[in-house]
Design a protein around this motif. Sequence first.
Motif, PDB file in Angstrom:
ATOM      1  N   TYR A  53       0.463 -18.120  -2.703  1.00 18.25           N
ATOM      2  CA  TYR A  53       1.255 -16.983  -3.157  1.00 18.25           C
ATOM      3  C   TYR A  53       1.669 -17.156  -4.615  1.00 18.25           C
ATOM      4  O   TYR A  53       2.106 -18.230  -5.034  1.00 18.25           O
ATOM      5  N   ARG A  61       4.025  -8.347  -3.536  1.00 14.98           N
ATOM      6  CA  ARG A  61       2.874  -7.711  -2.892  1.00 14.98           C
ATOM      7  C   ARG A  61       2.867  -6.236  -3.290  1.00 14.98           C
ATOM      8  O   ARG A  61       3.922  -5.586  -3.328  1.00 14.98           O
ATOM      9  N   GLN A 208      -1.946 -10.202  -1.637  1.00 11.25           N
ATOM     10  CA  GLN A 208      -0.846  -9.743  -2.484  1.00 11.25           C
ATOM     11  C   GLN A 208      -1.129  -8.383  -3.123  1.00 11.25           C
ATOM     12  O   GLN A 208      -0.189  -7.654  -3.445  1.00 11.25           O
TER      13      GLN A 208
END
Length: 380
Positions: A53, A61, A208
């Motif tokens: 991430y 996101r 994302q």
Amino acid sequence: MHIKYSLILLGGVVGSLATQIPPKHFTAPAAAPTDQSSFYVGGSNDTITNTPYVPGKVFDRFIQIWLENANFATAIADPVYRKLASKGILLTSYYGVTHPSEPNYIASVGGDFFGLAADSLTYIPSNISTIVDLLELKGISWSSYLENMPTDGYQGFNYTNPDGYTYYVRKHNPLVIYNSVGMNATRGARLRNFNDFAVDVNSNALSQWIFVTPNLLDDAHDTNVKYAGDWLDYWLVPLLQDPNFNSPNTLILLTFDENGDYSINNQIYSLLLGGAIPQNLWGTTDDTFYSHYSTLSTVQNNWGLDNLGRQDINKTLNNVFAFVADKTGYQNNGLTTENLPPLNLTGTYPGPLNPNDYAPYPPPTNGIGAGGGPTYFPPN
């Protein structure tokens, strides 16, 4: 060299779109949007694999959900769209960039529509960059989910389900049109169908950056805004309560590709939703002038990305969503509802995809975009 491509199908079933009669009422294909269904055709290829991430400045996101062909006034008059607007920021001066559908889709991921003024079988050469190149440079995961696309990375012009209806069309799958994605096996595998979506969201494995295309009924293309609203009630509304889809740092854009009236400027219903929207902004409106290029510049601004050197650095068209710009300190151009450029001039722009006014693909223009990074020039 200028190559013209004819309308052929690459390995699939051709449906006669002109003679099909769409149903009048939406029918849910499964008990919930997180369930798999044979209606979605091919089974899932298991959970997607993502990079670690990468936190963003305002959101972590970004999910785009695209519907089809409705004037702003038509959409906002429907109760489902009004109810959704009470849970987000309604963008009252958001515009498509041209007509018909396909050029809007390719513009949203590549920063230009290259003169295209048709919904044709189009291949954009592999040395033309997209948002995928910028995301991958920063290690940000991405994927697309296309309802009724039969297999991951499917190249066909359309696909007809076993029930005889053609639900999926390639022209609404923007990344597959770029050969740098569609002809790349690794990247093409990230263009997935709704059975994959069910597996990915249940496994808390969503990427994302996500682009979602409903089928031709559910996006209002073959139906109307009410039908699409019923689909939204079934699919999007419950997902807003699912933390695997809508985390506290998720930004969701619900938008249309274009309006339905070519005689007026191309204003469309667009709404920002998701956990990244502060609750004090729910039910508010934003009259800043945006276009589909704003999705590129907002993503670039949020993650400090490079730019494509196309309309994503055009200071007239690339405003960053204001609630993001306010937090990052980015200065928009001040345009709202007046003195806007015409965005309904179909077929008037020269380019490699305009057979009546051909011009070669231009190289990227070196400049600074909303992310602050340099222009990305592909290796080839």
